[in-house]
Every structure is written in C-alpha cells, then in structure tokens.
Design a protein around this motif. Structure first.
Motif, PDB file in Angstrom:
ATOM      1  N   GLY A   1       0.797  -1.226   0.000  1.00 22.57           N
ATOM      2  CA  GLY A   1       0.000   0.000   0.000  1.00 22.57           C
ATOM      3  C   GLY A   1       0.822   1.265   0.000  1.00 22.57           C
ATOM      4  O   GLY A   1       0.294   2.354   0.244  1.00 22.57           O
ATOM      5  N   ASN A   2       2.130   1.173  -0.309  1.00 20.42           N
ATOM      6  CA  ASN A   2       2.971   2.364  -0.186  1.00 20.42           C
ATOM      7  C   ASN A   2       2.576   3.485  -1.155  1.00 20.42           C
ATOM      8  O   ASN A   2       2.651   4.650  -0.803  1.00 20.42           O
ATOM      9  N   GLU A   3       2.152   3.162  -2.353  1.00 19.36           N
ATOM     10  CA  GLU A   3       1.739   4.232  -3.285  1.00 19.36           C
ATOM     11  C   GLU A   3       0.415   4.851  -2.859  1.00 19.36           C
ATOM     12  O   GLU A   3       0.203   6.054  -2.992  1.00 19.36           O
ATOM     13  N   PHE A   4      -0.486   4.034  -2.318  1.00 17.47           N
ATOM     14  CA  PHE A   4      -1.738   4.566  -1.780  1.00 17.47           C
ATOM     15  C   PHE A   4      -1.436   5.480  -0.592  1.00 17.47           C
ATOM     16  O   PHE A   4      -2.019   6.565  -0.468  1.00 17.47           O
ATOM     17  N   ALA A   5      -0.516   5.052   0.275  1.00 14.67           N
ATOM     18  CA  ALA A   5      -0.120   5.877   1.422  1.00 14.67           C
ATOM     19  C   ALA A   5       0.460   7.206   0.955  1.00 14.67           C
ATOM     20  O   ALA A   5       0.197   8.251   1.560  1.00 14.67           O
ATOM     21  N   ARG A   6       1.222   7.168  -0.131  1.00 15.02           N
ATOM     22  CA  ARG A   6       1.806   8.399  -0.679  1.00 15.02           C
ATOM     23  C   ARG A   6       0.703   9.379  -1.085  1.00 15.02           C
ATOM     24  O   ARG A   6       0.754  10.572  -0.753  1.00 15.02           O
ATOM     25  N   VAL A   7      -0.303   8.894  -1.776  1.00 16.50           N
ATOM     26  CA  VAL A   7      -1.424   9.747  -2.187  1.00 16.50           C
ATOM     27  C   VAL A   7      -2.157  10.286  -0.961  1.00 16.50           C
ATOM     28  O   VAL A   7      -2.499  11.468  -0.892  1.00 16.50           O
ATOM     29  N   GLU A   8      -2.388   9.427   0.031  1.00 14.87           N
ATOM     30  CA  GLU A   8      -3.059   9.867   1.260  1.00 14.87           C
ATOM     31  C   GLU A   8      -2.261  10.955   1.979  1.00 14.87           C
ATOM     32  O   GLU A   8      -2.825  11.959   2.412  1.00 14.87           O
TER      33      GLU A   8
END
Length: 142
Positions: free
Chosen positions: A91-98
């Motif tokens: 989920g690191n790219e999702f975390a980046r967007v968040e």
C-alpha cells in the motif's frame, strides 16, 4: 507536490510509520561479532539506519532537501519507511497519495499553531512530544 513529498519522506525518516520488523535467519550467520543461528528471529529497527550519520548527513536535522539530489546515494535498505524488497508494503503508493492529500488540505484549509512552541521532543524509543503536541486549529477564510 514534489517538495511536499520530500517533506513527507523526511518525516518518515525521522519517525518511520513502522518501528521495525522481524526477519527469520535462513542459515547460520555471523553479524557484527554475533552468531545468529538458523531459524532465529531478528528484529530490524528502521531508526538504526534512518538516524545513522554515516548514511544521512546531520541525521537529527529536519532537511527535506536531502531527498532532492543527495550528495551521496542512499544505500539499498537504508531508508525503509515501507519495508524493502519482497517485504515492501503493497500500500505504499496509496499511502503516498493519502499523505500528499492530507498535507495539502492541512496547509491550504487550516491555520494551525502549537500551544507550547518550545515543547521538548523525547525518544521513547520513537520521537514523542513531552506534552502530547497540543495545537490550535482555525479554518482559513477563503
């Protein structure tokens, strides 16, 4: 948003989202003068490399520009806020967007200030504000 992401990277270097992780020794090894038998669990602490002055110059200073054009490359697995290799968080790219969305909204929609501007930060073992970091938040007038 490039600078905002560098700010987030620097925050995750100083205060990693995950304190560390366990790994299992696949064979008998010797590391740093210690024998680690096959099957033992080893705990890797992110802070060990994130705050290492041999890897990050002046590690206790908050400096987002260190991720822009580093004077020397960051060695593999030295900066691991989301793990590394096969164990990288999916989920690191999702975390980046968040993170980018949250920072953008906090900065553009609110005015905020610390109640105790000179509050002492302690490590127990992660950085922790001694008084809990109370803040005042006001909605910006648009």
């Amino acid at each position: 948003m490039k600078y905002t992401w560098r700010v987030a990277q620097e925050l995750m270097r100083i205060i990693p989202p995950v304190f560390g992780s366990f790994r299992k020794a696949l064979k008998d090894i010797e590391y740093g003068g210690y024998d680690i038998p096959k099957g033992w669990q080893v705990y890797c602490v992110s802070h060990g490399t994130h705050m290492n002055k041999e890897i990050f110059e002046k590690p206790t200073e908050f400096d987002p520009s260190r991720f822009e054009n580093p004077s020397k490359p960051i060695p593999p697995y030295a900066y691991i806020p989301f793990g590394g290799g096969l164990h990288t968080c999916i989920g690191n790219e999702f975390a980046r967007v968040e993170v980018l969305t949250t920072i953008h909204n906090l900065v553009t929609m609110f005015e905020w200030s610390q109640v105790f501007p000179d509050e002492i930060i302690t490590r127990q073992p992660m950085p922790y504000p001694s008084m809990g970091l109370p803040i005042k938040i006001r909605l910006r007038k648009l």
